[in-house]
Design a protein around this motif. Structure first.
Motif, PDB file in Angstrom:
ATOM      1  N   ASN A 242      87.027  18.976  27.050  1.00 59.01           N
ATOM      2  CA  ASN A 242      86.800  19.240  28.476  1.00 59.01           C
ATOM      3  C   ASN A 242      85.960  18.154  29.146  1.00 59.01           C
ATOM      4  OD1 ASN A 242      88.194  21.575  27.937  1.00 59.01           O
ATOM      5  ND2 ASN A 242      86.371  22.860  27.856  1.00 59.01           N
ATOM      6  N   ARG A 243      85.049  17.539  28.415  1.00 57.85           N
ATOM      7  CA  ARG A 243      84.183  16.494  28.981  1.00 57.85           C
ATOM      8  C   ARG A 243      84.335  15.193  28.201  1.00 57.85           C
ATOM      9  NH1 ARG A 243      78.691  19.876  30.209  1.00 57.85           N
ATOM     10  NH2 ARG A 243      79.735  21.790  30.806  1.00 57.85           N
ATOM     11  N   SER A 244      85.554  14.806  27.935  1.00 56.02           N
ATOM     12  CA  SER A 244      85.818  13.659  27.065  1.00 56.02           C
ATOM     13  C   SER A 244      85.305  12.338  27.642  1.00 56.02           C
ATOM     14  CB  SER A 244      87.308  13.559  26.763  1.00 56.02           C
ATOM     15  OG  SER A 244      88.031  13.367  27.962  1.00 56.02           O
ATOM     16  N   GLU A 245      85.308  12.185  28.949  1.00 57.74           N
ATOM     17  CA  GLU A 245      84.832  10.942  29.557  1.00 57.74           C
ATOM     18  C   GLU A 245      83.346  10.706  29.293  1.00 57.74           C
ATOM     19  OE1 GLU A 245      86.370   8.453  31.339  1.00 57.74           O
ATOM     20  OE2 GLU A 245      88.256   9.363  30.728  1.00 57.74           O
ATOM     21  N   LEU A 246      82.569  11.786  29.213  1.00 59.37           N
ATOM     22  CA  LEU A 246      81.131  11.645  28.962  1.00 59.37           C
ATOM     23  C   LEU A 246      80.841  11.224  27.523  1.00 59.37           C
ATOM     24  CD1 LEU A 246      79.805  14.804  30.819  1.00 59.37           C
ATOM     25  CD2 LEU A 246      79.677  12.437  31.575  1.00 59.37           C
ATOM     26  N   PHE A 247      81.701  11.621  26.583  1.00 57.53           N
ATOM     27  CA  PHE A 247      81.462  11.363  25.172  1.00 57.53           C
ATOM     28  C   PHE A 247      82.361  10.264  24.613  1.00 57.53           C
ATOM     29  CE2 PHE A 247      79.859  15.586  25.928  1.00 57.53           C
ATOM     30  CZ  PHE A 247      78.683  15.592  25.210  1.00 57.53           C
ATOM     31  N   ALA A 248      83.083   9.559  25.432  1.00 58.26           N
ATOM     32  CA  ALA A 248      84.031   8.557  24.950  1.00 58.26           C
ATOM     33  C   ALA A 248      83.358   7.252  24.554  1.00 58.26           C
ATOM     34  CB  ALA A 248      85.089   8.287  26.021  1.00 58.26           C
ATOM     35  N   SER A 249      82.228   6.935  25.111  1.00 60.00           N
ATOM     36  CA  SER A 249      81.587   5.649  24.869  1.00 60.00           C
ATOM     37  C   SER A 249      80.803   5.660  23.569  1.00 60.00           C
ATOM     38  CB  SER A 249      80.655   5.327  26.030  1.00 60.00           C
ATOM     39  OG  SER A 249      80.265   3.995  25.965  1.00 60.00           O
ATOM     40  N   ARG A 250      80.548   4.476  23.051  1.00 56.46           N
ATOM     41  CA  ARG A 250      79.749   4.330  21.840  1.00 56.46           C
ATOM     42  C   ARG A 250      78.294   4.119  22.227  1.00 56.46           C
ATOM     43  NH1 ARG A 250      84.472   1.300  20.837  1.00 56.46           N
ATOM     44  NH2 ARG A 250      85.594   2.059  19.016  1.00 56.46           N
ATOM     45  N   PRO A 251      77.369   4.461  21.325  1.00 49.52           N
ATOM     46  CA  PRO A 251      75.960   4.176  21.636  1.00 49.52           C
ATOM     47  C   PRO A 251      75.710   2.671  21.613  1.00 49.52           C
ATOM     48  CG  PRO A 251      76.169   5.072  19.425  1.00 49.52           C
ATOM     49  CD  PRO A 251      77.524   5.168  20.063  1.00 49.52           C
ATOM     50  N   SER A 252      74.760   2.228  22.400  1.00 51.89           N
ATOM     51  CA  SER A 252      74.472   0.797  22.448  1.00 51.89           C
ATOM     52  C   SER A 252      73.757   0.368  21.173  1.00 51.89           C
ATOM     53  CB  SER A 252      73.618   0.465  23.672  1.00 51.89           C
ATOM     54  OG  SER A 252      72.409   1.177  23.617  1.00 51.89           O
ATOM     55  N   ASN A 253      74.077  -0.819  20.703  1.00 48.13           N
ATOM     56  CA  ASN A 253      73.497  -1.385  19.502  1.00 48.13           C
ATOM     57  C   ASN A 253      72.896  -2.728  19.882  1.00 48.13           C
ATOM     58  OD1 ASN A 253      72.877  -2.483  17.029  1.00 48.13           O
ATOM     59  ND2 ASN A 253      74.795  -1.857  16.061  1.00 48.13           N
ATOM     60  N   TYR A 254      71.586  -2.841  19.782  1.00 44.86           N
ATOM     61  CA  TYR A 254      70.883  -4.033  20.263  1.00 44.86           C
ATOM     62  C   TYR A 254      71.343  -5.289  19.524  1.00 44.86           C
ATOM     63  CZ  TYR A 254      67.176  -7.332  21.289  1.00 44.86           C
ATOM     64  OH  TYR A 254      66.501  -8.448  21.657  1.00 44.86           O
ATOM     65  N   LEU A 255      71.418  -5.234  18.189  1.00 48.51           N
ATOM     66  CA  LEU A 255      71.799  -6.424  17.428  1.00 48.51           C
ATOM     67  C   LEU A 255      73.218  -6.870  17.745  1.00 48.51           C
ATOM     68  CD1 LEU A 255      70.218  -5.679  13.950  1.00 48.51           C
ATOM     69  CD2 LEU A 255      69.454  -7.300  15.666  1.00 48.51           C
ATOM     70  N   LEU A 256      74.133  -5.920  17.875  1.00 53.26           N
ATOM     71  CA  LEU A 256      75.509  -6.264  18.214  1.00 53.26           C
ATOM     72  C   LEU A 256      75.588  -6.872  19.609  1.00 53.26           C
ATOM     73  CD1 LEU A 256      78.417  -6.062  17.125  1.00 53.26           C
ATOM     74  CD2 LEU A 256      78.596  -3.910  18.363  1.00 53.26           C
ATOM     75  N   ASP A 257      74.830  -6.341  20.539  1.00 59.29           N
ATOM     76  CA  ASP A 257      74.824  -6.885  21.894  1.00 59.29           C
ATOM     77  C   ASP A 257      74.285  -8.314  21.920  1.00 59.29           C
ATOM     78  OD1 ASP A 257      75.840  -4.527  22.795  1.00 59.29           O
ATOM     79  OD2 ASP A 257      73.922  -3.736  23.513  1.00 59.29           O
TER      80      ASP A 257
END
Length: 178
Positions: free
Chosen positions: A106-121
């Motif tokens: 029902n709320r897939s857009e809110l949970f679709a993203s990945r958490p941010s990763n400082y080292l990867l960024d």
């Protein structure tokens, strides 16, 4: 106004002289408490936390052994949705079919993203890749481009595939590395 400011500065200097602190050490002390407050304050709009949270480690000490049993006990106490602090990050735990379905369907857009990763960024650049990109139009464009390129470069099955050439190169690679 100037009289009030001068009175405050004189009062602070007198208090520092009485306690034996210099102005620099007082400012460092205040900066430390301000940073601690900003890092340790609880975010709004989150489900309830279980008790026993350590400031820097969060709930990691409570989850050392038998993590599933501890989460099950917290589910009985706090319900199907609660927050656990993992180090300095808040993690929302979902239990039960209805809570997971509500979040992922029902709320897939809110949970679709990945958490941010400082080292990867830092290594790749924020949002410039598929792995660490946040869900949105940019992610969808990159994903479509990658699948199209892979399809055209031989990730298809049957005639026209370059799978045999890839396997041949993979077999030759260990000899070249030695």
């Amino acid at each position: 106004m100037a009289v009030v400011v001068s009175w405050i500065t004189v009062s602070i200097q007198e208090m520092l002289q009485i306690s034996g602190l210099s102005v620099q050490s007082f400012l460092v002390f205040c900066l430390f408490f301000l940073l601690a407050y900003l890092l340790l304050k609880r975010r709004r709009n989150l489900p309830p936390y279980p008790e026993g949270r350590v400031p820097v480690l969060g709930h990691l000490l409570a989850l050392r052994r038998a993590t599933h049993l501890k989460l099950k006990a917290w589910r009985r106490q706090y319900g199907d949705v609660f927050t656990v602090r993992m180090g300095m990050n808040d993690v929302v735990v979902l239990n039960g079919y209805t809570a997971v379905k509500d979040a992922l369907v029902n709320r897939s857009e809110l949970f679709a993203s990945r958490p941010s990763n400082y080292l990867l960024d830092v290594m790749v650049g924020f949002g410039k890749d598929i792995v660490g990109a946040h869900w949105g139009t940019g992610f969808r464009q990159r994903k479509m481009f990658a699948t199209t390129v892979f399809r055209k470069l031989g990730m298809k099955v049957g005639r026209g595939s370059i799978e045999d050439k890839i396997l041949e190169e993979a077999n030759c690679l260990p000899n070249r590395v030695r």
